[in-house]
Design a protein around this motif. Sequence first.
Motif, mmCIF file in Angstrom:
data_model
loop_
_atom_site.group_PDB
_atom_site.id
_atom_site.type_symbol
_atom_site.label_atom_id
_atom_site.label_comp_id
_atom_site.label_asym_id
_atom_site.label_seq_id
_atom_site.Cartn_x
_atom_site.Cartn_y
_atom_site.Cartn_z
ATOM 1 N N ARG A 79 -26.928 17.904 34.376
ATOM 2 C CA ARG A 79 -25.717 18.108 33.561
ATOM 3 C C ARG A 79 -25.557 19.603 33.300
ATOM 4 O O ARG A 79 -26.484 20.288 32.877
ATOM 5 C CB ARG A 79 -25.851 17.343 32.244
ATOM 6 C CG ARG A 79 -24.669 17.497 31.308
ATOM 7 C CD ARG A 79 -24.812 16.612 30.080
ATOM 8 N NE ARG A 79 -26.106 16.733 29.422
ATOM 9 C CZ ARG A 79 -26.376 17.598 28.449
ATOM 10 N NH1 ARG A 79 -25.470 18.446 28.033
ATOM 11 N NH2 ARG A 79 -27.583 17.623 27.904
ATOM 12 N N PRO A 91 -18.960 23.607 28.865
ATOM 13 C CA PRO A 91 -18.079 22.437 28.874
ATOM 14 C C PRO A 91 -17.080 22.464 27.716
ATOM 15 O O PRO A 91 -15.922 22.077 27.885
ATOM 16 C CB PRO A 91 -19.048 21.260 28.745
ATOM 17 C CG PRO A 91 -20.317 21.761 29.332
ATOM 18 C CD PRO A 91 -20.376 23.218 28.956
ATOM 19 N N GLN A 92 -17.494 22.962 26.580
ATOM 20 C CA GLN A 92 -16.593 23.036 25.425
ATOM 21 C C GLN A 92 -15.471 24.047 25.646
ATOM 22 O O GLN A 92 -14.316 23.782 25.320
ATOM 23 C CB GLN A 92 -17.378 23.403 24.152
ATOM 24 C CG GLN A 92 -18.387 22.368 23.726
ATOM 25 C CD GLN A 92 -19.694 22.402 24.523
ATOM 26 O OE1 GLN A 92 -20.008 23.384 25.205
ATOM 27 N NE2 GLN A 92 -20.452 21.320 24.458
ATOM 28 N N SER A 131 -14.372 25.208 28.584
ATOM 29 C CA SER A 131 -13.587 24.945 29.785
ATOM 30 C C SER A 131 -12.807 23.637 29.720
ATOM 31 O O SER A 131 -11.837 23.454 30.456
ATOM 32 C CB SER A 131 -14.510 24.905 31.009
ATOM 33 O OG SER A 131 -15.396 23.800 30.911
ATOM 34 N N GLY A 132 -13.270 22.704 28.900
ATOM 35 C CA GLY A 132 -12.597 21.408 28.804
ATOM 36 C C GLY A 132 -13.015 20.412 29.866
ATOM 37 O O GLY A 132 -12.384 19.380 30.040
ATOM 38 N N TYR A 133 -14.088 20.690 30.608
ATOM 39 C CA TYR A 133 -14.568 19.731 31.606
ATOM 40 C C TYR A 133 -16.091 19.738 31.657
ATOM 41 O O TYR A 133 -16.742 20.679 31.223
ATOM 42 C CB TYR A 133 -13.983 20.003 32.990
ATOM 43 C CG TYR A 133 -14.246 21.382 33.542
ATOM 44 C CD1 TYR A 133 -15.424 21.679 34.214
ATOM 45 C CD2 TYR A 133 -13.297 22.402 33.408
ATOM 46 C CE1 TYR A 133 -15.660 22.939 34.724
ATOM 47 C CE2 TYR A 133 -13.525 23.665 33.914
ATOM 48 C CZ TYR A 133 -14.710 23.928 34.568
ATOM 49 O OH TYR A 133 -14.949 25.183 35.068
ATOM 50 N N ASN A 134 -16.643 18.659 32.178
ATOM 51 C CA ASN A 134 -18.081 18.504 32.386
ATOM 52 C C ASN A 134 -18.362 18.481 33.877
ATOM 53 O O ASN A 134 -17.535 18.018 34.653
ATOM 54 C CB ASN A 134 -18.586 17.190 31.775
ATOM 55 C CG ASN A 134 -18.475 17.198 30.271
ATOM 56 O OD1 ASN A 134 -19.037 18.059 29.622
ATOM 57 N ND2 ASN A 134 -17.749 16.240 29.721
ATOM 58 N N ILE A 135 -19.532 18.951 34.252
ATOM 59 C CA ILE A 135 -19.967 18.923 35.649
ATOM 60 C C ILE A 135 -21.331 18.237 35.703
ATOM 61 O O ILE A 135 -22.184 18.461 34.839
ATOM 62 C CB ILE A 135 -20.070 20.336 36.243
ATOM 63 C CG1 ILE A 135 -18.689 20.993 36.312
ATOM 64 C CG2 ILE A 135 -20.722 20.305 37.630
ATOM 65 C CD1 ILE A 135 -18.705 22.438 36.764
ATOM 66 N N GLN A 168 -16.870 16.235 38.512
ATOM 67 C CA GLN A 168 -16.229 16.926 37.398
ATOM 68 C C GLN A 168 -15.504 15.870 36.590
ATOM 69 O O GLN A 168 -14.656 15.161 37.130
ATOM 70 C CB GLN A 168 -15.241 17.991 37.890
ATOM 71 C CG GLN A 168 -14.622 18.773 36.756
ATOM 72 C CD GLN A 168 -13.790 19.930 37.277
ATOM 73 O OE1 GLN A 168 -14.141 20.587 38.252
ATOM 74 N NE2 GLN A 168 -12.671 20.173 36.618
ATOM 75 N N ASN A 169 -15.867 15.750 35.323
ATOM 76 C CA ASN A 169 -15.354 14.691 34.457
ATOM 77 C C ASN A 169 -15.478 13.325 35.136
ATOM 78 O O ASN A 169 -14.545 12.523 35.136
ATOM 79 C CB ASN A 169 -13.922 14.965 34.028
ATOM 80 C CG ASN A 169 -13.829 16.140 33.083
ATOM 81 O OD1 ASN A 169 -14.792 16.486 32.403
ATOM 82 N ND2 ASN A 169 -12.676 16.770 33.043
ATOM 83 N N ASN A 170 -16.641 13.070 35.727
ATOM 84 C CA ASN A 170 -16.990 11.807 36.390
ATOM 85 C C ASN A 170 -16.151 11.487 37.627
ATOM 86 O O ASN A 170 -16.134 10.356 38.095
ATOM 87 C CB ASN A 170 -16.955 10.634 35.410
ATOM 88 C CG ASN A 170 -18.033 10.749 34.365
ATOM 89 O OD1 ASN A 170 -19.155 11.157 34.664
ATOM 90 N ND2 ASN A 170 -17.708 10.410 33.130
ATOM 91 N N GLN A 176 -16.081 15.521 43.218
ATOM 92 C CA GLN A 176 -15.385 16.720 43.682
ATOM 93 C C GLN A 176 -15.909 17.193 45.034
ATOM 94 O O GLN A 176 -15.145 17.638 45.869
ATOM 95 C CB GLN A 176 -15.553 17.856 42.663
ATOM 96 C CG GLN A 176 -14.944 17.574 41.314
ATOM 97 C CD GLN A 176 -13.436 17.507 41.379
ATOM 98 O OE1 GLN A 176 -12.799 18.415 41.903
ATOM 99 N NE2 GLN A 176 -12.866 16.428 40.873
#
Length: 140
Positions: A37, A52-53, A55-59, A73-75, A78
């Motif tokens: 993560r 993540p906070q 950028s607004g997305y998770n990887i 990216q956000n599940n 990619q």
Amino acid sequence: MKIILLAVSIILLGSITACNKGDLPGPGSSSIVGKWRWIKSVGGIGGFTVTPQSSGYNIRNEFYADSSFKRFQNNVLQISGNFRTTPNYQYSPTEKADILLISGPTLDTRPVSYLIRHDTLYLNEIYIADGYSEVYVRMK
């Protein structure tokens, strides 16, 4: 006196080697195989920090034992491809590092150095002076 010292040494050596080291907690796995993560990226010309906070997305990166790789990216998938690692690669006359290379049908990345410490994965650009360094934690 020599017999007592020899007996104590044998008992001490026997008790040390009889320990089951498999039950002891370790510093984490040194294998890159697993799910990771994203925590943050730092770098660029301005030395920016992206999380993540911010950028607004998770990887999430997933490395499999068969050398396949997936990035979500956000599940949402990619990138997929294959990876390989090269330990102790000499990338300059004075510097060595463990190298990670990810490639696929439409993807060829530059090699990056990687380091795993206590279930934290550090990726660093080696051929770009103002590139980004990324930090990931192993998902349980």
